[in-house]
Design a protein around this motif. Structure first.
Motif, PDB file in Angstrom:
ATOM      1  N   SER A  31       0.843  -1.207   0.000  1.00  0.00           N
ATOM      2  CA  SER A  31       0.000   0.000   0.000  1.00  0.00           C
ATOM      3  C   SER A  31       0.871   1.248   0.000  1.00  0.00           C
ATOM      4  N   PRO A  32       1.509   1.512  -1.145  1.00  0.00           N
ATOM      5  CA  PRO A  32       2.384   2.691  -1.236  1.00  0.00           C
ATOM      6  C   PRO A  32       1.565   3.973  -1.074  1.00  0.00           C
ATOM      7  N   PHE A  33       2.284   5.069  -0.799  1.00  0.00           N
ATOM      8  CA  PHE A  33       1.600   6.341  -0.600  1.00  0.00           C
ATOM      9  C   PHE A  33       1.777   7.222  -1.831  1.00  0.00           C
ATOM     10  N   PRO A  42       7.222   4.288  -1.692  1.00  0.00           N
ATOM     11  CA  PRO A  42       7.004   2.848  -1.479  1.00  0.00           C
ATOM     12  C   PRO A  42       7.049   2.456   0.001  1.00  0.00           C
ATOM     13  N   TYR A  43       7.583   3.341   0.832  1.00  0.00           N
ATOM     14  CA  TYR A  43       7.709   2.995   2.247  1.00  0.00           C
ATOM     15  C   TYR A  43       7.653   4.279   3.071  1.00  0.00           C
ATOM     16  N   GLY A 124      12.124  11.260  12.750  1.00  0.00           N
ATOM     17  CA  GLY A 124      11.689   9.872  12.838  1.00  0.00           C
ATOM     18  C   GLY A 124      10.679   9.438  11.799  1.00  0.00           C
ATOM     19  N   THR A 125      10.013  10.396  11.174  1.00  0.00           N
ATOM     20  CA  THR A 125       9.121  10.055  10.067  1.00  0.00           C
ATOM     21  C   THR A 125       9.920  10.132   8.765  1.00  0.00           C
ATOM     22  N   THR A 126       9.544   9.304   7.806  1.00  0.00           N
ATOM     23  CA  THR A 126      10.255   9.265   6.528  1.00  0.00           C
ATOM     24  C   THR A 126      10.366  10.663   5.911  1.00  0.00           C
ATOM     25  N   GLY A 127      11.550  10.984   5.462  1.00  0.00           N
ATOM     26  CA  GLY A 127      11.804  12.310   4.890  1.00  0.00           C
ATOM     27  C   GLY A 127      13.016  12.280   3.998  1.00  0.00           C
ATOM     28  N   PRO A 128      13.509  13.438   3.600  1.00  0.00           N
ATOM     29  CA  PRO A 128      14.624  13.503   2.651  1.00  0.00           C
ATOM     30  C   PRO A 128      15.917  12.869   3.160  1.00  0.00           C
TER      31      PRO A 128
END
Lengths: 402, 402
Positions: A31-33, A42-43, A124-128
């Motif tokens: 379930s990609p965003f 993808p994550y 902590g959240t996905t970022g660059p």
């Protein structure tokens, strides 16, 4: 400049105590965003914290949204600051610790509070700075541009993962207030109340100007390297300057007078050189230097760009604020701060007027503060009192949420 | 962004026509200049321009003082722009051309107008780019820090050299207004009138903040090299950023709305990248880029530092504005601009109130402008009318100046 002694220590009955961030995968191969800009992530992993205890009926959940440089650590003391190499958290609690806690405005004896770090952030959240699974290297500027709408949809995914199907309230200040507004527009049935502090339905052209100079400063730093600086020297000077500049917009003419005046930091007489001399120079320099230790320059680009783009009326009403606000079902509370010139009281009042004109339940409070935009972080006594009254009042009329 | 077609061309009867800057040595081995900071300048040359004709009795002289990025070229068209490598002057006249000229507010049919470039500047007057006679190399940061008081004393020397022993009026906007105030305080008998536009007796702490970030930007540029960059690559990026930032303070929230709104420059839809996208970004970027071609970064440091230091009450009244203003003998006119937040109307009004309380002849005009601080440069019709009325009125009562 703030007096840390006014914080409740971890073992105080008014503190939420030691906290430990948690992580939740909200997007993966299955379930990609899909971002608003049309990119596929993808994550995505989200860092979040919670305070208080969920009620058996799940009717006591409150989502708190953080502002530009904030994070999921909204209250209490980070138990893992050393392990996670976040030394700036050693001596101070979460950014809204005086507002969230037992007996405080957002009373954790009653409410179950969730706060998560935004997509594209650096806490902590996905970022660059996260590894791009396609390349095995940090994204840098290959990370897609994200929007306030993306943030809200990521938060929605997080809540689903946590089994939360309804929020009693969404609350946020500044850019967090825009997330709150977006929540009320995108998922009008999902919450009973929405509290928007020191915010607006869109950033003013003057605000766009400040953000563009800040980004220009970062991207002009020779160490920026097109955003590909991880593992190398960082664009610290550019980021420090962006922060110094932004800090001016967080204060007010009045608070500059109150905090610094035209006083020198060290001597009584002019030094007649170009070293730091005035108290205000020393303050801003400190703000810049300390910021680079706790923030990623790329995240600063992404978050300010999301701030620029946000325009509730354009997104939901074809440019017409009333058409957009018509969607809202939550009871609104708008809180503005008299000397805030980044998101002005007039902008909050306009939202309140339009919503009231549509017959929506709406409350507006102007806090008579000299502290400028930072009022939503610093006027904690007023903010706590206002939030407490608003959250508790209606709840008392609604047995379902007891 | 300004419409150049509104300028009077050189051959227009309302233009002062082609101008040629002149130079005057005001300090040399026989009479070096001692700065307020205690340094000795063995040689100072001043670039100046004049418009109109001196009266036989010398009673028609008006000194115009320029602001931060201004110069001696206040009106008319520079005949030597090509020879002097000042291409930015090719297509536009002096910075106050709509105010100074035959039949204009400062009517050159009547007044003999002098405007000179400040000490430490980069338009022909000795400054950090000038050769230090002691080393044979450009001063760079070895140039002494200068003050508004120094500027006025240098201007006084220039007038002496030109044989001018009395001024009918001193006039200036912004930092030029502070020079005007300093003139009235330092040499109270030297002029009949003083006109201070968009200015104040001192810069606010918020103004100090903007200046320090601007200087920080220049000094953080890797090409700054401690100010020793002449003949090498210049700190253009740092200077451009300082200018972009300062430009925000010259406009107002209202003028940002009027000029740019939140409109994109090129497309209707978001580009979802970090290129220049909004009109306001394009404008500021252009301001930054064009500034570095016409200004020296070191001069920017010196001039903003002089701006920071200026404090009329501290200098002349031991901190007491009334004690300072008591010195003034000239009739004062204070002109402020409603949306100016760099030097606010309240600051001008305060000077007027204190002077009036001392029984001094003082006039105050608030121009109802949306153009912010730049109003003194852009509201030329109002400024011309106000200046014309003020300069001509009193003169009519004084046969001596006819």
């Amino acid at each position: 400049m703030e007096d840390s002694s006014r914080y409740d220590l971890p073992d105080s009955p008014r503190s939420v105590g030691w906290t430990a961030a948690e992580h939740c995968v909200v997007a993966d191969a299955a379930s990609p965003f899909l971002t608003e800009s049309g990119a596929v992530l993808p994550y995505v992993e989200v860092e979040y914290e919670t305070y208080g205890t969920p009620a058996a009926d799940g009717n006591n959940c409150v989502l708190v949204c953080h502002a530009l440089s904030g994070d999921a650590h909204a209250a209490g003391w980070d138990a893992h600051w050393e392990r996670d190499n976040r030394p700036w958290r050693k001596d101070r609690p979460g950014w809204w610790d005086n507002v969230i806690g037992p007996g405080k405005g957002i009373d954790t004896n009653r409410w179950f509070v969730i706060c998560s770090n935004v997509l594209g952030g650096c806490y902590g959240t996905t970022g660059p700075a996260s590894v791009n699974p396609e390349t095995g290297r940090p994204y840098g500027l290959e990370f897609p541009v994200v929007t306030v709408g993306d943030w809200v949809r990521i938060q929605k995914r997080l809540l689903e993962k946590l089994g939360i199907t309804h929020l009693y309230a969404v609350i946020g200040g500044s850019l967090g207030g825009q997330q709150t507004l977006e929540w009320a527009l995108a998922y009008p049935d999902f919450m009973d109340k929405a509290v928007i502090l020191a915010s607006a339905d869109k950033l003013s052209p003057q605000g766009l100007a400040f953000n563009t100079v800040g980004r220009h400063s970062i991207m002009s730093d020779p160490h920026f390297c097109g955003g590909d600086y991880y593992g190398k020297e960082k664009p610290d000077k550019g980021l420090a300057m962006a922060r110094m500049l932004a800090n001016i917009t967080y204060l007010s003419e009045e608070s500059f007078h109150d905090k610094f005046g035209r006083e020198f930091q060290y001597t009584e007489n002019p030094a007649y050189n170009f070293q730091i001399e005035y108290k205000v120079e020393s303050y801003l320099n400190h703000q810049g230097l300390s910021f680079v230790h706790r923030f990623d320059a790329n995240s600063y680009l992404y978050i300010t760009k999301a701030m620029d783009y946000y325009d509730a009326a354009a997104q939901w009403g074809g440019g017409n604020p009333a058409e957009a606000l018509r969607r809202i079902k939550a009871e609104l509370l708008l809180v503005s701060f008299k000397t805030d010139w980044l998101y002005t009281p007039e902008q909050s009042l306009e939202i309140a007027k339009v919503a009231a004109g549509l017959g929506r339940p709406v409350n507006y409070v102007l806090v008579n503060s000299r502290k400028g935009h930072d009022g939503f972080l610093l006027e904690t006594e007023a903010v706590s009192r206002i939030l407490g009254a608003f959250l508790n009042r209606e709840a008392a009329d609604e047995p379902a949420s007891e």
